[in-house]
Motif scaffolding. Structure first.
Motif, mmCIF file in Angstrom:
data_model
loop_
_atom_site.group_PDB
_atom_site.id
_atom_site.type_symbol
_atom_site.label_atom_id
_atom_site.label_comp_id
_atom_site.label_asym_id
_atom_site.label_seq_id
_atom_site.Cartn_x
_atom_site.Cartn_y
_atom_site.Cartn_z
ATOM 1 N N ARG A 39 -2.346 5.939 -57.112
ATOM 2 C CA ARG A 39 -2.564 5.553 -55.719
ATOM 3 C C ARG A 39 -3.781 6.296 -55.149
ATOM 4 O O ARG A 39 -4.573 5.715 -54.405
ATOM 5 N N ILE A 40 -3.950 7.553 -55.519
ATOM 6 C CA ILE A 40 -5.122 8.322 -55.087
ATOM 7 C C ILE A 40 -6.383 7.694 -55.660
ATOM 8 O O ILE A 40 -7.397 7.539 -54.968
ATOM 9 N N TRP A 41 -6.331 7.290 -56.917
ATOM 10 C CA TRP A 41 -7.481 6.635 -57.560
ATOM 11 C C TRP A 41 -7.842 5.358 -56.795
ATOM 12 O O TRP A 41 -9.018 5.087 -56.548
ATOM 13 N N ASP A 42 -6.821 4.563 -56.421
ATOM 14 C CA ASP A 42 -7.065 3.341 -55.652
ATOM 15 C C ASP A 42 -7.791 3.657 -54.340
ATOM 16 O O ASP A 42 -8.744 2.968 -53.968
ATOM 17 N N LEU A 43 -7.325 4.690 -53.639
ATOM 18 C CA LEU A 43 -7.933 5.048 -52.355
ATOM 19 C C LEU A 43 -9.357 5.563 -52.540
ATOM 20 O O LEU A 43 -10.250 5.223 -51.748
ATOM 21 N N LYS A 44 -9.597 6.346 -53.570
ATOM 22 C CA LYS A 44 -10.955 6.824 -53.847
ATOM 23 C C LYS A 44 -11.879 5.648 -54.147
ATOM 24 O O LYS A 44 -13.034 5.625 -53.702
ATOM 25 N N LYS A 45 -11.377 4.677 -54.868
ATOM 26 C CA LYS A 45 -12.161 3.486 -55.214
ATOM 27 C C LYS A 45 -12.550 2.714 -53.941
ATOM 28 O O LYS A 45 -13.585 2.061 -53.904
ATOM 29 N N GLN A 46 -11.722 2.818 -52.916
ATOM 30 C CA GLN A 46 -11.997 2.148 -51.639
ATOM 31 C C GLN A 46 -12.931 2.962 -50.749
ATOM 32 O O GLN A 46 -13.268 2.537 -49.656
ATOM 33 N N GLY A 47 -13.332 4.157 -51.200
ATOM 34 C CA GLY A 47 -14.314 4.944 -50.465
ATOM 35 C C GLY A 47 -13.775 6.179 -49.767
ATOM 36 O O GLY A 47 -14.530 6.901 -49.120
ATOM 37 N N PHE A 48 -12.489 6.438 -49.868
ATOM 38 C CA PHE A 48 -11.924 7.637 -49.262
ATOM 39 C C PHE A 48 -12.287 8.853 -50.113
ATOM 40 O O PHE A 48 -12.304 8.776 -51.337
ATOM 41 N N THR A 49 -12.592 9.965 -49.459
ATOM 42 C CA THR A 49 -12.866 11.214 -50.158
ATOM 43 C C THR A 49 -11.598 12.050 -50.093
ATOM 44 O O THR A 49 -11.151 12.420 -49.005
ATOM 45 N N ILE A 50 -11.015 12.308 -51.246
ATOM 46 C CA ILE A 50 -9.738 13.004 -51.334
ATOM 47 C C ILE A 50 -9.896 14.196 -52.263
ATOM 48 O O ILE A 50 -10.369 14.058 -53.388
#
Length: 75
Positions: A39-50
């Motif tokens: 899920r973190i990978w999905d969000l990073k792919k969408q441009g979120f910096t985590i």
């Protein structure tokens, strides 16, 4: 964005750290999230910096939101 991604993002937007153990224990509301890393990978792919940090003495990580994607990237 799928429901699990939304739930993870809602927790991260509060500024809290979210660990794999928290997600499995259902602390994101609703059913446990067994693959938080995905899920973190999905969000990073969408441009979120985590930010990811290994939990000292454990075999899992915790995550927190550093910044959301800029509005220019969403157009």
């Amino acid at each position: 964005m799928n429901t699990q991604n939304q739930r993870v993002l809602e927790v991260l937007e509060t500024g809290r750290w979210l660990s794999t153990v928290d997600a499995v224990r259902g602390m994101c509301g609703g059913e446990p999230i067994l693959r938080l890393g995905a899920r973190i990978w999905d969000l990073k792919k969408q441009g979120f910096t985590i930010q990811e940090e290994r939990v000292e003495g454990k075999t899992y990580s915790k995550y927190r939101l550093i910044k959301e994607p800029s509005q220019l990237n969403l157009i």
